[in-house]
Design a protein around this motif. Sequence first.
Motif, PDB file in Angstrom:
ATOM      1  N   VAL A 527       1.036  -1.338   0.115  1.00 40.76           N
ATOM      2  CA  VAL A 527       0.004   0.068  -0.142  1.00 40.76           C
ATOM      3  C   VAL A 527       0.865   1.302   0.005  1.00 40.76           C
ATOM      4  O   VAL A 527       0.435   2.184   0.188  1.00 40.76           O
ATOM      5  N   SER A 528       2.034   1.129  -0.025  1.00 44.85           N
ATOM      6  CA  SER A 528       2.880   2.221  -0.030  1.00 44.85           C
ATOM      7  C   SER A 528       3.499   2.601  -1.530  1.00 44.85           C
ATOM      8  O   SER A 528       3.462   1.765  -2.146  1.00 44.85           O
ATOM      9  N   PHE A 529       3.904   3.955  -1.821  1.00 47.03           N
ATOM     10  CA  PHE A 529       4.385   4.290  -3.093  1.00 47.03           C
ATOM     11  C   PHE A 529       5.861   4.505  -2.776  1.00 47.03           C
ATOM     12  O   PHE A 529       6.114   5.397  -1.979  1.00 47.03           O
ATOM     13  N   LYS A 530       6.915   4.201  -3.862  1.00 46.53           N
ATOM     14  CA  LYS A 530       8.323   4.447  -3.420  1.00 46.53           C
ATOM     15  C   LYS A 530       9.054   5.613  -4.339  1.00 46.53           C
ATOM     16  O   LYS A 530       8.361   5.604  -5.472  1.00 46.53           O
ATOM     17  N   ASP A 531       9.807   6.330  -3.869  1.00 47.60           N
ATOM     18  CA  ASP A 531      10.650   7.246  -4.586  1.00 47.60           C
ATOM     19  C   ASP A 531      11.712   6.615  -4.973  1.00 47.60           C
ATOM     20  O   ASP A 531      11.883   5.411  -4.779  1.00 47.60           O
ATOM     21  N   ARG A 532      12.646   7.272  -5.931  1.00 49.81           N
ATOM     22  CA  ARG A 532      13.839   6.597  -6.374  1.00 49.81           C
ATOM     23  C   ARG A 532      14.913   6.097  -5.266  1.00 49.81           C
ATOM     24  O   ARG A 532      15.452   5.082  -5.251  1.00 49.81           O
ATOM     25  N   HIS A 591      12.983   1.237 -11.795  1.00 49.56           N
ATOM     26  CA  HIS A 591      12.197   1.521 -12.781  1.00 49.56           C
ATOM     27  C   HIS A 591      11.038   2.399 -12.425  1.00 49.56           C
ATOM     28  O   HIS A 591      10.471   2.325 -11.224  1.00 49.56           O
ATOM     29  N   SER A 592      10.586   3.309 -13.224  1.00 49.48           N
ATOM     30  CA  SER A 592       9.360   4.025 -12.850  1.00 49.48           C
ATOM     31  C   SER A 592       7.976   3.654 -13.454  1.00 49.48           C
ATOM     32  O   SER A 592       8.305   3.120 -14.673  1.00 49.48           O
ATOM     33  N   LYS A 593       6.903   4.232 -13.277  1.00 45.19           N
ATOM     34  CA  LYS A 593       5.761   4.063 -13.890  1.00 45.19           C
ATOM     35  C   LYS A 593       4.809   5.181 -13.597  1.00 45.19           C
ATOM     36  O   LYS A 593       5.183   5.761 -12.339  1.00 45.19           O
ATOM     37  N   MET A 594       3.971   5.485 -14.200  1.00 42.95           N
ATOM     38  CA  MET A 594       2.968   6.515 -14.103  1.00 42.95           C
ATOM     39  C   MET A 594       1.593   5.858 -13.261  1.00 42.95           C
ATOM     40  O   MET A 594       1.138   4.644 -13.658  1.00 42.95           O
ATOM     41  N   SER A 611       2.341  11.652  -9.550  1.00 38.14           N
ATOM     42  CA  SER A 611       1.707  10.783 -10.494  1.00 38.14           C
ATOM     43  C   SER A 611       2.833   9.605 -10.821  1.00 38.14           C
ATOM     44  O   SER A 611       2.308   8.514 -11.603  1.00 38.14           O
ATOM     45  N   LYS A 612       3.919   9.683 -10.578  1.00 39.82           N
ATOM     46  CA  LYS A 612       5.119   8.709 -10.842  1.00 39.82           C
ATOM     47  C   LYS A 612       5.589   8.066  -9.728  1.00 39.82           C
ATOM     48  O   LYS A 612       5.863   8.622  -8.744  1.00 39.82           O
ATOM     49  N   THR A 613       5.777   6.933  -9.724  1.00 35.81           N
ATOM     50  CA  THR A 613       6.230   5.934  -8.690  1.00 35.81           C
ATOM     51  C   THR A 613       7.422   4.839  -9.124  1.00 35.81           C
ATOM     52  O   THR A 613       7.456   4.807 -10.410  1.00 35.81           O
ATOM     53  N   TYR A 627       9.643  -8.149 -14.088  1.00 41.16           N
ATOM     54  CA  TYR A 627       8.724  -7.979 -13.301  1.00 41.16           C
ATOM     55  C   TYR A 627       9.053  -7.221 -11.977  1.00 41.16           C
ATOM     56  O   TYR A 627      10.351  -7.259 -11.546  1.00 41.16           O
ATOM     57  N   ASP A 628       8.306  -6.931 -11.075  1.00 38.26           N
ATOM     58  CA  ASP A 628       8.122  -6.122  -9.881  1.00 38.26           C
ATOM     59  C   ASP A 628       8.700  -6.992  -8.790  1.00 38.26           C
ATOM     60  O   ASP A 628       8.043  -8.198  -8.692  1.00 38.26           O
ATOM     61  N   VAL A 629       9.775  -6.796  -8.235  1.00 34.68           N
ATOM     62  CA  VAL A 629      10.360  -7.549  -7.210  1.00 34.68           C
ATOM     63  C   VAL A 629      10.386  -6.823  -5.712  1.00 34.68           C
ATOM     64  O   VAL A 629      11.066  -7.455  -4.975  1.00 34.68           O
ATOM     65  N   GLN A 630       9.752  -5.778  -5.873  1.00 30.99           N
ATOM     66  CA  GLN A 630       9.476  -5.175  -4.330  1.00 30.99           C
ATOM     67  C   GLN A 630       9.459  -5.725  -2.989  1.00 30.99           C
ATOM     68  O   GLN A 630       9.652  -5.184  -1.995  1.00 30.99           O
ATOM     69  N   TYR A 631       8.489  -6.734  -3.361  1.00 28.10           N
ATOM     70  CA  TYR A 631       7.860  -7.538  -2.055  1.00 28.10           C
ATOM     71  C   TYR A 631       8.937  -8.703  -1.626  1.00 28.10           C
ATOM     72  O   TYR A 631       8.696  -9.375  -0.633  1.00 28.10           O
TER      73      TYR A 631
END
Length: 669
Positions: A527-532, A591-594, A611-613, A627-631
């Motif tokens: 549920v969180s959004f990350k910066d660079r 990697h970034s996405k809108m 609007s970018k994370t 693919y996303d491996v943040q978890y």
Amino acid sequence: MKNSIAKTTLNRGITLPSLIFIIGICLSTVLFPTATSAYLDLVKEFLFVNLNWIYVWSVTLFVLFLLFLMFSKYGKIRLGSNGSKPEYSFFSWISMLFAAGMGIGLMFFSVAEPISHYSSGVFGTNDFMNQAKGAQMYTFFHWGIHAWAIYGVVGLALGYFAYRYKLPLSLRSCFYPLLKDRINGKWGDAVDVFALCSTFFGITTTLGFGVVQINSGLKTLNIVPDTSFSSQLIIVAILITMSIFSATSGVNKGVKILSQLNVVTVLLLLFFVLFCGPTVFLIGSFTEGLGDYINNFFGLTFNTHVYESETLPWFYNWTILYWAWWISWSPYVGLFIARISRGRTIQEFIAAVLIIPALFNFIWMTVFGNSAIWFDVNEANGALSAMAHNADQLMFLFLDYLPFTEIVSYAVVIIIVIFFVTYADSGILVMNGIATKNAEKSPKWQMLFWGILLAVMALLLLNAGGLQALQTMTLITALPFAVIMLLFCVSLMKGLIIDQKYYDQNYSVATVPWSGEFWKERLKTIVSFKDRNAVAVFLGRTAKPAFEELKEEFEGNGIEAKINMADKPERIEIEIKHDVVNNFIYGVKIHSKMVSEFMVQEENLPDLDDSKTYYPKAYFGDEREGYDVQYFTKTELISDVLKHYERFIKLISEKQNEMFISSNYNKNK
């Protein structure tokens, strides 16, 4: 309590501009028929002569686009939710497709067009078979797959966005992937105004020609004394009244019942002419004609007659006119087809719309057109060819050479009447749908209004001789709408790609190795959004220790591994070099996405300032999609690397993959 008559579902932004334009054009053709007709003819001639290639390329692209969709993975997508079922039975659906798409035209041109081609001498010889074959092939071409592809593009785009995206059944909805919410503003209104005007003009002119043919048939049967305006006035009054009654009954009653009745009567007439006419010749000519059409399909499709200057006027007056006519009709027919096609798959929709009506048209045109040519040669001594310019009379003149002429003539008039009513009532429903942004329930007086407007304008034009000018106006508007339809294709393709990716998306790859341990930390990450910077911390604290531990273990098993990482960490990877096969690489990069505006504005989620994370994305040496491996925890990331390394070992151990995996890639790196 307000009077229900005063209530309306008409949208002012669409209805008022449309009525001003419709009435203005119709009055100009009535008050100044000669000048208006001359001016419009000049514009049409310029377009047909100088821009005919736009019509040719547009129609060609429509055919190729639909064929691609039919055989692609997108063909399984439904016009509705994945579990939706068709609203109508197959027979009812096909009946309404057929009745809305060609109807009166089949009765008007089934004898007239083949006879016109046959008698024109455009095919360069007076030999019977060559002339007859050429006439049949071009009749097939004009009434076949190309015509239905034009209708199919509009109908498919409308049905897809209306039933899949839950948007209004309106042409503006076809631009949703391109315009997003702007379809609800002036751009959307402009598209619907164009559609409403085009639909009204097309219906009015076609109904006008239908009245002329009905009047001619009734005169032949001595039911009316002449083909005067007073006779046409009575015919229009009766038929429009029937149409309004059918339209107020709705699609499920009036239109559906009339369409099914028409299909049955048309089939009876078809079999009568087949068995009472030159049966053997007709069966043989259909077989050969279908083969000629298939063999010459692409030649006909791309032929602009640029090397045959003597046939260019014929090309403009037939092929280009037909393409423009079908395009101008497509808003009306497309809207009606979409209305009855909820629950069909794209594959089923395209196959039915392209093949079934076209095949029936081929059979119909063969039976009537080739019978007329055969009678003209063997019994009429050229009498039918001599009347090629009187299209409204040709059908009834042709029936003189068949038994039970009077009875069959009555049947033909009845069929034309049913087609007329079907056209008008479905047209009234479509026009009201456009003008109301497809309101669910409209007062019956609106159906009465559209019916009366159709009747009045058709009669004014018939009386003043303005139908031809209005038809020309309709053909002119086809050029900009062809461009709009090409944008429909772009928009539809964009929507389908998004659709396919959405439903192909499985559970996150992160869930595969996860045992459920540390679930609180995972929820916080979800549920969180990350910066660079946050992703850079993940690379340093999770990915780097995981890769270092893997490197140590690989080397303990005799395998040399290397960790590649820049000073300012944008990515980190573990690499195992090979001399013969490509290196194994597993990396993680920032990697970034809108993010959707809806997500930014959602109150029931943690605040998102931008609007970018950013997120850590896995990538591989063979350039497969990552693919996303943040978890992932450190252990889970190690597990994921080993999963891909096991796949790598399996691939390089299979002999069939030798050519694919053996390259000089590593040596040139």
